[in-house]
Design a protein around this motif. Structure first.
Motif, PDB file in Angstrom:
ATOM      1  N   ASN A  27      -1.772   1.364   3.894  1.00 15.17           N
ATOM      2  CA  ASN A  27      -1.834   1.575   5.340  1.00 15.17           C
ATOM      3  C   ASN A  27      -0.504   1.202   5.999  1.00 15.17           C
ATOM      4  OD1 ASN A  27      -1.762  -1.226   5.947  1.00 15.17           O
ATOM      5  ND2 ASN A  27      -3.957  -1.379   5.604  1.00 15.17           N
ATOM      6  N   LYS A  28      -0.399   1.521   7.273  1.00 15.64           N
ATOM      7  CA  LYS A  28       0.873   1.344   7.993  1.00 15.64           C
ATOM      8  C   LYS A  28       1.385  -0.088   7.942  1.00 15.64           C
ATOM      9  CE  LYS A  28       1.454   5.082  11.222  1.00 15.64           C
ATOM     10  NZ  LYS A  28       0.472   5.733  12.065  1.00 15.64           N
ATOM     11  N   LYS A  29       0.437  -0.991   8.065  1.00 17.49           N
ATOM     12  CA  LYS A  29       0.813  -2.401   8.069  1.00 17.49           C
ATOM     13  C   LYS A  29       1.406  -2.816   6.716  1.00 17.49           C
ATOM     14  CE  LYS A  29      -1.362  -6.634   9.261  1.00 17.49           C
ATOM     15  NZ  LYS A  29      -2.684  -7.284   9.349  1.00 17.49           N
ATOM     16  N   GLU A  30       0.746  -2.351   5.670  1.00 22.32           N
ATOM     17  CA  GLU A  30       1.231  -2.669   4.326  1.00 22.32           C
ATOM     18  C   GLU A  30       2.594  -2.030   4.065  1.00 22.32           C
ATOM     19  OE1 GLU A  30      -3.175  -3.003   2.237  1.00 22.32           O
ATOM     20  OE2 GLU A  30      -2.166  -1.086   2.410  1.00 22.32           O
ATOM     21  N   ASP A  67      16.649   2.365  -2.656  1.00 21.60           N
ATOM     22  CA  ASP A  67      16.803   3.462  -1.699  1.00 21.60           C
ATOM     23  C   ASP A  67      15.676   4.478  -1.856  1.00 21.60           C
ATOM     24  OD1 ASP A  67      19.009   2.572  -0.347  1.00 21.60           O
ATOM     25  OD2 ASP A  67      20.440   3.574  -1.653  1.00 21.60           O
ATOM     26  N   GLU A  68      15.331   4.741  -3.116  1.00 19.34           N
ATOM     27  CA  GLU A  68      14.234   5.669  -3.366  1.00 19.34           C
ATOM     28  C   GLU A  68      12.906   5.109  -2.857  1.00 19.34           C
ATOM     29  OE1 GLU A  68      14.296   6.730  -7.493  1.00 19.34           O
ATOM     30  OE2 GLU A  68      16.320   7.560  -7.260  1.00 19.34           O
ATOM     31  N   ALA A  69      12.733   3.809  -3.035  1.00 22.87           N
ATOM     32  CA  ALA A  69      11.518   3.172  -2.538  1.00 22.87           C
ATOM     33  C   ALA A  69      11.420   3.321  -1.021  1.00 22.87           C
ATOM     34  CB  ALA A  69      11.496   1.703  -2.935  1.00 22.87           C
ATOM     35  N   LEU A  70      12.562   3.179  -0.347  1.00 22.57           N
ATOM     36  CA  LEU A  70      12.583   3.335   1.109  1.00 22.57           C
ATOM     37  C   LEU A  70      12.163   4.749   1.516  1.00 22.57           C
ATOM     38  CD1 LEU A  70      15.774   1.476   2.399  1.00 22.57           C
ATOM     39  CD2 LEU A  70      13.396   0.932   2.883  1.00 22.57           C
ATOM     40  N   LYS A  71      12.655   5.733   0.749  1.00 19.27           N
ATOM     41  CA  LYS A  71      12.281   7.117   1.037  1.00 19.27           C
ATOM     42  C   LYS A  71      10.773   7.300   0.875  1.00 19.27           C
ATOM     43  CE  LYS A  71      16.501   9.188  -0.487  1.00 19.27           C
ATOM     44  NZ  LYS A  71      17.063   9.758  -1.707  1.00 19.27           N
ATOM     45  N   ARG A  72      10.212   6.675  -0.156  1.00 21.05           N
ATOM     46  CA  ARG A  72       8.767   6.797  -0.376  1.00 21.05           C
ATOM     47  C   ARG A  72       8.002   6.108   0.740  1.00 21.05           C
ATOM     48  NH1 ARG A  72      10.352   5.584  -5.603  1.00 21.05           N
ATOM     49  NH2 ARG A  72       9.390   3.549  -5.597  1.00 21.05           N
ATOM     50  N   ILE A  73       8.545   5.015   1.237  1.00 24.97           N
ATOM     51  CA  ILE A  73       7.898   4.338   2.365  1.00 24.97           C
ATOM     52  C   ILE A  73       7.895   5.255   3.581  1.00 24.97           C
ATOM     53  CG2 ILE A  73       8.141   2.446   4.026  1.00 24.97           C
ATOM     54  CD1 ILE A  73       9.175   0.707   1.671  1.00 24.97           C
ATOM     55  N   GLU A  74       9.039   5.920   3.824  1.00 21.68           N
ATOM     56  CA  GLU A  74       9.126   6.838   4.965  1.00 21.68           C
ATOM     57  C   GLU A  74       8.126   7.983   4.828  1.00 21.68           C
ATOM     58  OE1 GLU A  74      10.734   6.131   7.608  1.00 21.68           O
ATOM     59  OE2 GLU A  74      11.745   4.404   6.740  1.00 21.68           O
ATOM     60  N   ARG A  75       7.969   8.449   3.593  1.00 19.98           N
ATOM     61  CA  ARG A  75       7.036   9.555   3.362  1.00 19.98           C
ATOM     62  C   ARG A  75       5.589   9.077   3.365  1.00 19.98           C
ATOM     63  NH1 ARG A  75      10.473  11.484  -1.023  1.00 19.98           N
ATOM     64  NH2 ARG A  75       9.034  10.446  -2.410  1.00 19.98           N
ATOM     65  N   GLY A  76       5.412   7.782   3.165  1.00 26.21           N
ATOM     66  CA  GLY A  76       4.065   7.220   3.160  1.00 26.21           C
ATOM     67  C   GLY A  76       3.394   7.226   1.800  1.00 26.21           C
ATOM     68  N   GLU A  90      -2.579   6.454  -9.260  1.00 23.59           N
ATOM     69  CA  GLU A  90      -3.337   5.283  -8.799  1.00 23.59           C
ATOM     70  C   GLU A  90      -2.406   4.379  -7.993  1.00 23.59           C
ATOM     71  OE1 GLU A  90      -6.573   4.343  -9.336  1.00 23.59           O
ATOM     72  OE2 GLU A  90      -6.918   6.322 -10.205  1.00 23.59           O
ATOM     73  N   LEU A  91      -2.988   3.544  -7.170  1.00 27.81           N
ATOM     74  CA  LEU A  91      -2.174   2.586  -6.428  1.00 27.81           C
ATOM     75  C   LEU A  91      -1.645   1.509  -7.374  1.00 27.81           C
ATOM     76  CD1 LEU A  91      -3.900   1.838  -3.001  1.00 27.81           C
ATOM     77  CD2 LEU A  91      -1.773   3.039  -3.415  1.00 27.81           C
TER      78      LEU A  91
END
Ligand SMILES: [Zn+2]
Length: 134
Positions: A10-13, A85-94, A104-105
């Motif tokens: 979720n957004k908070k996480e 940097d890639e992790a940041l991109k994935r965060i932006e994409r959600g 799986e998570l």
């Protein structure tokens, strides 16, 4: 039509992990600039290259820069920085926190230790086993 269960943070996480990744990124950038400084100050070869650089800007210069760049990216820190940097991109994409193999998570426990993780612990150890087998 069966409702597909959404596996997402979720957004908070996401926000919490973004903060974590950014902090980790800053730490690595500081680390890299320290490495760079120590290369620049300690090596006589580098000094010679620098002199050559000012004398022959065109060819030697690019060679010197290329070497430095290669070192930078080949280093463990450089690779880690890119994975952050890639992790940041994935965060932006959600879609951060999802295993890219099994979908799986990834456990929070793992993300806390390895914020740049792209695979769950199960798939990660599987892929390492496969690599060793080759
Ligand atoms: Zn997995």
């Amino acid at each position: 039509m069966p409702a597909k269960k959404k596996k997402k943070l979720n957004k908070k996480e996401l926000a919490a992990y973004k903060k974590k990744v950014l902090a980790e990124r800053e730490r690595i950038i500081r680390e890299l600039s320290r490495i760079e400084e120590s290369i620049n100050s300690s090596s006589e070869i580098q000094e010679a290259s620098k002199k050559a650089y000012s004398n022959h800007l065109a060819d030697l210069g690019t060679d010197y820069m290329e070497k430095e760049k290669n070192f930078y990216y080949a280093s463990v820190e450089g690779q880690y920085l890119r994975s952050l940097d890639e992790a940041l991109k994935r965060i932006e994409r959600g879609d951060y926190g999802k295993c890219e193999i099994c979908d799986e998570l990834i456990s929070f426990k793992r993300l806390d230790v390895v914020p740049s993780a792209r695979m769950c612990i199960k798939c990660k150890s599987e892929s390492e086993k496969n690599q060793r087998g080759r």
